[in-house]
Design an enzyme around this catalytic site. Structure first.
Site, PDB file in Angstrom:
ATOM      1  N   GLY A  74       0.981  -1.446  -0.343  1.00 26.41           N
ATOM      2  CA  GLY A  74      -0.027  -0.293  -0.344  1.00 26.41           C
ATOM      3  C   GLY A  74       0.932   1.308   0.208  1.00 26.41           C
ATOM      4  CB  THR A  75       4.007   1.346  -1.120  1.00 20.82           C
ATOM      5  OG1 THR A  75       4.738   1.189  -1.069  1.00 20.82           O
ATOM      6  CG2 THR A  75       3.474   1.937  -2.601  1.00 20.82           C
ATOM      7  CB  THR A  76       5.124   6.532   0.031  1.00 17.84           C
ATOM      8  OG1 THR A  76       3.841   6.955   0.920  1.00 17.84           O
ATOM      9  CG2 THR A  76       5.216   7.917  -1.059  1.00 17.84           C
TER      10      THR A  76
END
Length: 233
Positions: A12-14
Site C-alpha cells: 500500500g506504499t509510497t
C-alpha cells in the site's frame, strides 16, 4: 477483530522518482501489508532491472514482482543482442507493455527511473492500466495522495543530487505520517553517470510531523537489555 491475514500481500506504499541535474533519485517506504497486518516492515520496493535502470513497485507485491522479473529477463536478452546496456526508455516501454497487455489481471503501479548516455536521467510513471508518462518527477502508491500539493511547491528544475535526495526522504516521511499503509524505513537509490548509490534512512532518523508520536523501544529492544536487579523484600 478480523485482520484479513489471508489477503494477498499489498505494498500500500509510497514510491517516488525525481530527476535532478545529472541523474535521478528513487525512493520508497518499506511497509508491506496483508489486510490490516504488517507482513514485512523492512521490504525493499526499489528493484534493479539493469545496471542503470531501477523500478519502484506499488500495489500487489506478487504482481509487481513478476512484472519486474519478466522485464529483467527480457532486458538481459536485449543487452546481449545489442552489445550495450538498454536505455531507460526501452526498459520503461517493456514495463508498460507487460502492464498494458495484462491490465485485467494486474494490480500494480510502477515508476521506472535510470540514466543512460543518450538522454541522461529519466523518470517514467506507469500507473494501473499500463499508461506510460515521462515526467520530471513521479509519485505513486496510497501515500501519494498526500504529496501532490507538496511536490507542486517543493520540486524545482536544476536541483543538486543532495537536494533531490533530501526532497525524496522528506516526501516519504510526510506520507508515512499520514498514510497507514506506508511506514518503516526510507530507502533511496541515486542513479547517474557515475553509477548507482543505495542509501538507507532508519525510521527513527526521520523528521516527525504534526501529532506524530515519538518512536518507542520495541519489545525486542526491551528483551535485549540487561535484566533489572531482583527486588529484595
Amino acid at each position: 477483530m478480523d485482520l484479513n491475514l489471508n489477503d494477498e500481500h499489498s505494498m500500500g506504499t509510497t514510491i517516488i522518482g525525481v530527476t535532478y541535474d545529472g541523474g535521478v533519485v528513487l525512493g520508497a517506504d518499506s511497509r508491506t501489508s496483508t489486510g490490516m497486518y504488517v507482513a514485512n516492515r523492512a521490504s525493499d520496493k526499489i528493484t534493479q532491472l539493469t545496471d542503470n535502470v531501477y523500478v519502484c513497485r506499488s500495489g500487489s507485491a506478487a504482481d509487481s514482482q513478476i512484472v519486474s522479473d519478466y522485464v529483467r529477463y527480457f532486458l538481459h536478452q536485449h543487452t546481449i543482442q545489442l552489445g550495450q546496456p538498454a536505455t531507460v526508455k526501452v526498459a520503461a516501454n517493456l514495463v508498460r507493455l507487460m502492464a498494458y497487455n495484462n491490465k485485467n489481471m494486474l494490480q500494480t503501479g510502477l515508476i521506472v527511473g535510470g540514466w543512460d548516455k543518450y538522454e541522461g536521467g529519466k523518470i517514467y510513471g506507469i500507473p494501473l492500466g499500463g499508461t506510460i508518462v515521462e515526467q520530471p518527477f513521479a509519485i505513486g502508491g496510497s501515500g501519494s495522495s498526500y504529496l501532490y500539493g507538496f511536490f507542486d511547491q517543493a520540486w524545482k528544475e536544476g536541483m543538486t543530487k543532495d537536494e533531490a535526495e533530501q526532497l525524496v526522504v522528506k516526501a516519504v516521511s510526510l506520507a508515512i505520517a499520514r498514510d497507514g499503509a506506508s511506514g518503516g524505513v526510507v530507502r533511496t537509490v541515486i542513479i547517474n553517470a557515475d553509477g548507482v548509490t543505495r542509501n538507507f534512512h532508519p525510521g527513527d532518523s526521520l523528521q516527525l510531523w504534526h501529532e506524530e508520536l515519538e518512536p518507542q523501544n520495541s519489545l525486542l529492544d526491551i528483551l535485549n537489555t540487561a535484566s533489572p536487579e531482583p527486588m529484595n523484600f
